[in-house]
Design a protein around this motif. Structure first.
Motif, PDB file in Angstrom:
ATOM      1  N   LEU A 177       0.829  -1.207   0.000  1.00 23.90           N
ATOM      2  CA  LEU A 177       0.000   0.000   0.000  1.00 23.90           C
ATOM      3  C   LEU A 177       0.865   1.258   0.000  1.00 23.90           C
ATOM      4  CD1 LEU A 177      -2.706  -1.189   2.551  1.00 23.90           C
ATOM      5  CD2 LEU A 177      -3.079  -0.731   0.095  1.00 23.90           C
ATOM      6  N   ALA A 178       1.954   1.231   0.764  1.00 23.10           N
ATOM      7  CA  ALA A 178       2.860   2.383   0.829  1.00 23.10           C
ATOM      8  C   ALA A 178       3.516   2.633  -0.529  1.00 23.10           C
ATOM      9  CB  ALA A 178       3.919   2.161   1.908  1.00 23.10           C
ATOM     10  N   CYS A 179       3.959   1.569  -1.206  1.00 25.15           N
ATOM     11  CA  CYS A 179       4.571   1.730  -2.534  1.00 25.15           C
ATOM     12  C   CYS A 179       3.565   2.308  -3.520  1.00 25.15           C
ATOM     13  CB  CYS A 179       5.104   0.392  -3.050  1.00 25.15           C
ATOM     14  SG  CYS A 179       6.651  -0.126  -2.291  1.00 25.15           S
ATOM     15  N   GLN A 180       2.364   1.789  -3.493  1.00 20.78           N
ATOM     16  CA  GLN A 180       1.318   2.294  -4.385  1.00 20.78           C
ATOM     17  C   GLN A 180       1.048   3.776  -4.102  1.00 20.78           C
ATOM     18  OE1 GLN A 180      -2.552   0.509  -3.796  1.00 20.78           O
ATOM     19  NE2 GLN A 180      -3.077   0.820  -5.943  1.00 20.78           N
ATOM     20  N   PHE A 181       0.987   4.138  -2.831  1.00 21.07           N
ATOM     21  CA  PHE A 181       0.773   5.523  -2.425  1.00 21.07           C
ATOM     22  C   PHE A 181       1.889   6.427  -2.967  1.00 21.07           C
ATOM     23  CE2 PHE A 181       1.756   8.913   0.592  1.00 21.07           C
ATOM     24  CZ  PHE A 181       0.546   9.584   0.663  1.00 21.07           C
ATOM     25  N   LEU A 182       3.141   6.000  -2.783  1.00 22.70           N
ATOM     26  CA  LEU A 182       4.276   6.796  -3.251  1.00 22.70           C
ATOM     27  C   LEU A 182       4.283   6.923  -4.771  1.00 22.70           C
ATOM     28  CD1 LEU A 182       7.057   5.468  -0.848  1.00 22.70           C
ATOM     29  CD2 LEU A 182       6.027   7.762  -0.838  1.00 22.70           C
ATOM     30  N   GLU A 183       4.015   5.832  -5.462  1.00 25.53           N
ATOM     31  CA  GLU A 183       3.967   5.887  -6.929  1.00 25.53           C
ATOM     32  C   GLU A 183       2.878   6.838  -7.405  1.00 25.53           C
ATOM     33  OE1 GLU A 183       5.778   1.521  -8.111  1.00 25.53           O
ATOM     34  OE2 GLU A 183       3.626   1.674  -7.733  1.00 25.53           O
ATOM     35  N   ASP A 208      12.902  -0.201   4.325  1.00 21.49           N
ATOM     36  CA  ASP A 208      11.660  -0.722   3.745  1.00 21.49           C
ATOM     37  C   ASP A 208      11.506  -0.296   2.289  1.00 21.49           C
ATOM     38  OD1 ASP A 208      10.930  -2.021   6.093  1.00 21.49           O
ATOM     39  OD2 ASP A 208       9.830  -0.279   6.846  1.00 21.49           O
ATOM     40  N   ILE A 209      11.676   1.004   2.022  1.00 22.71           N
ATOM     41  CA  ILE A 209      11.508   1.513   0.657  1.00 22.71           C
ATOM     42  C   ILE A 209      12.539   2.609   0.400  1.00 22.71           C
ATOM     43  CG2 ILE A 209       9.967   2.710  -0.964  1.00 22.71           C
ATOM     44  CD1 ILE A 209       7.595   1.646   0.724  1.00 22.71           C
ATOM     45  N   VAL A 210      13.163   2.560  -0.780  1.00 19.23           N
ATOM     46  CA  VAL A 210      13.984   3.662  -1.276  1.00 19.23           C
ATOM     47  C   VAL A 210      13.286   4.131  -2.547  1.00 19.23           C
ATOM     48  CG1 VAL A 210      16.235   4.425  -2.118  1.00 19.23           C
ATOM     49  CG2 VAL A 210      16.103   2.613  -0.390  1.00 19.23           C
ATOM     50  N   SER A 211      12.939   5.410  -2.589  1.00 14.99           N
ATOM     51  CA  SER A 211      12.249   5.936  -3.768  1.00 14.99           C
ATOM     52  C   SER A 211      12.894   7.241  -4.211  1.00 14.99           C
ATOM     53  CB  SER A 211      10.755   6.150  -3.482  1.00 14.99           C
ATOM     54  OG  SER A 211      10.552   7.201  -2.554  1.00 14.99           O
ATOM     55  N   LEU A 212      12.545   7.630  -5.428  1.00 11.81           N
ATOM     56  CA  LEU A 212      13.076   8.860  -6.012  1.00 11.81           C
ATOM     57  C   LEU A 212      11.912   9.665  -6.568  1.00 11.81           C
ATOM     58  CD1 LEU A 212      15.672  10.426  -6.920  1.00 11.81           C
ATOM     59  CD2 LEU A 212      15.509   9.156  -9.060  1.00 11.81           C
ATOM     60  N   ASP A 213      11.905  10.953  -6.266  1.00 10.25           N
ATOM     61  CA  ASP A 213      10.945  11.869  -6.873  1.00 10.25           C
ATOM     62  C   ASP A 213      11.694  13.150  -7.235  1.00 10.25           C
ATOM     63  OD1 ASP A 213      11.129  13.490  -4.569  1.00 10.25           O
ATOM     64  OD2 ASP A 213       9.003  13.399  -4.122  1.00 10.25           O
ATOM     65  N   PRO A 214      11.042  14.138  -7.815  1.00 10.24           N
ATOM     66  CA  PRO A 214      11.762  15.355  -8.199  1.00 10.24           C
ATOM     67  C   PRO A 214      12.468  16.074  -7.044  1.00 10.24           C
ATOM     68  CG  PRO A 214       9.650  15.269  -9.318  1.00 10.24           C
ATOM     69  CD  PRO A 214       9.656  14.142  -8.311  1.00 10.24           C
ATOM     70  N   ASN A 215      12.061  15.790  -5.804  1.00  6.78           N
ATOM     71  CA  ASN A 215      12.690  16.422  -4.646  1.00  6.78           C
ATOM     72  C   ASN A 215      13.912  15.665  -4.139  1.00  6.78           C
ATOM     73  OD1 ASN A 215      10.757  18.528  -4.513  1.00  6.78           O
ATOM     74  ND2 ASN A 215       9.345  17.111  -3.531  1.00  6.78           N
TER      75      ASN A 215
END
Length: 127
Positions: free
Chosen positions: A16-22, A41-48
């Motif tokens: 659910l957290a991955c879906q939320f972040l995506e 748990d999760i490493v993600s990348l966004d414009p920030n």
């Protein structure tokens, strides 16, 4: 709840957290990353920038909000794991990116869920 039940609940919360972040525009770079005895748990990348995300999932009713379970020792472990991950991933596309330490609390009740996202939940001063 037995160990298998806790693992299934945690996996559901991370899904659910991955879906939320995506849905917020993040690209998931890693999930359930283990570096020695440390975990992210999760490493993600966004414009920030790069987000190192700790996910805490609980079934309602709860006495303590899930995100409140990310204690100072847990924060220190997350920061150490993030530093090791950054050292092992010298990708030029990631160089100079701002790093954020986020917490996602997932509360599940009767098949429904609530997500609480705390972006930049803490700032490491002990890296």
């Amino acid at each position: 709840m037995d160990k298998k039940g806790r693992e299934e609940l945690g996996r559901r919360g991370e899904d659910l957290a991955c879906q939320f972040l995506e849905n917020k525009g993040h690209t998931i770079l890693e999930r359930n990353l283990r570096i020695g005895h440390l975990e992210i748990d999760i490493v993600s990348l966004d414009p920030n920038g790069i987000h190192f995300v700790e996910v805490k999932t609980r079934r309602a009713p709860v006495q303590l909000e899930p995100e409140a379970c990310v204690t100072l020792p847990k924060q220190r472990k997350l920061v150490k794991a993030a530093a090791l991950w950054l050292k092992k991933n010298p990708d030029p596309a990631l160089a100079g990116q701002e790093c954020s330490f986020d917490i996602i609390g997932v509360l599940i009740e009767d098949g429904n869920h609530e997500i609480r996202y705390m972006e930049q939940a803490f700032i490491p001063i002990y890296m």
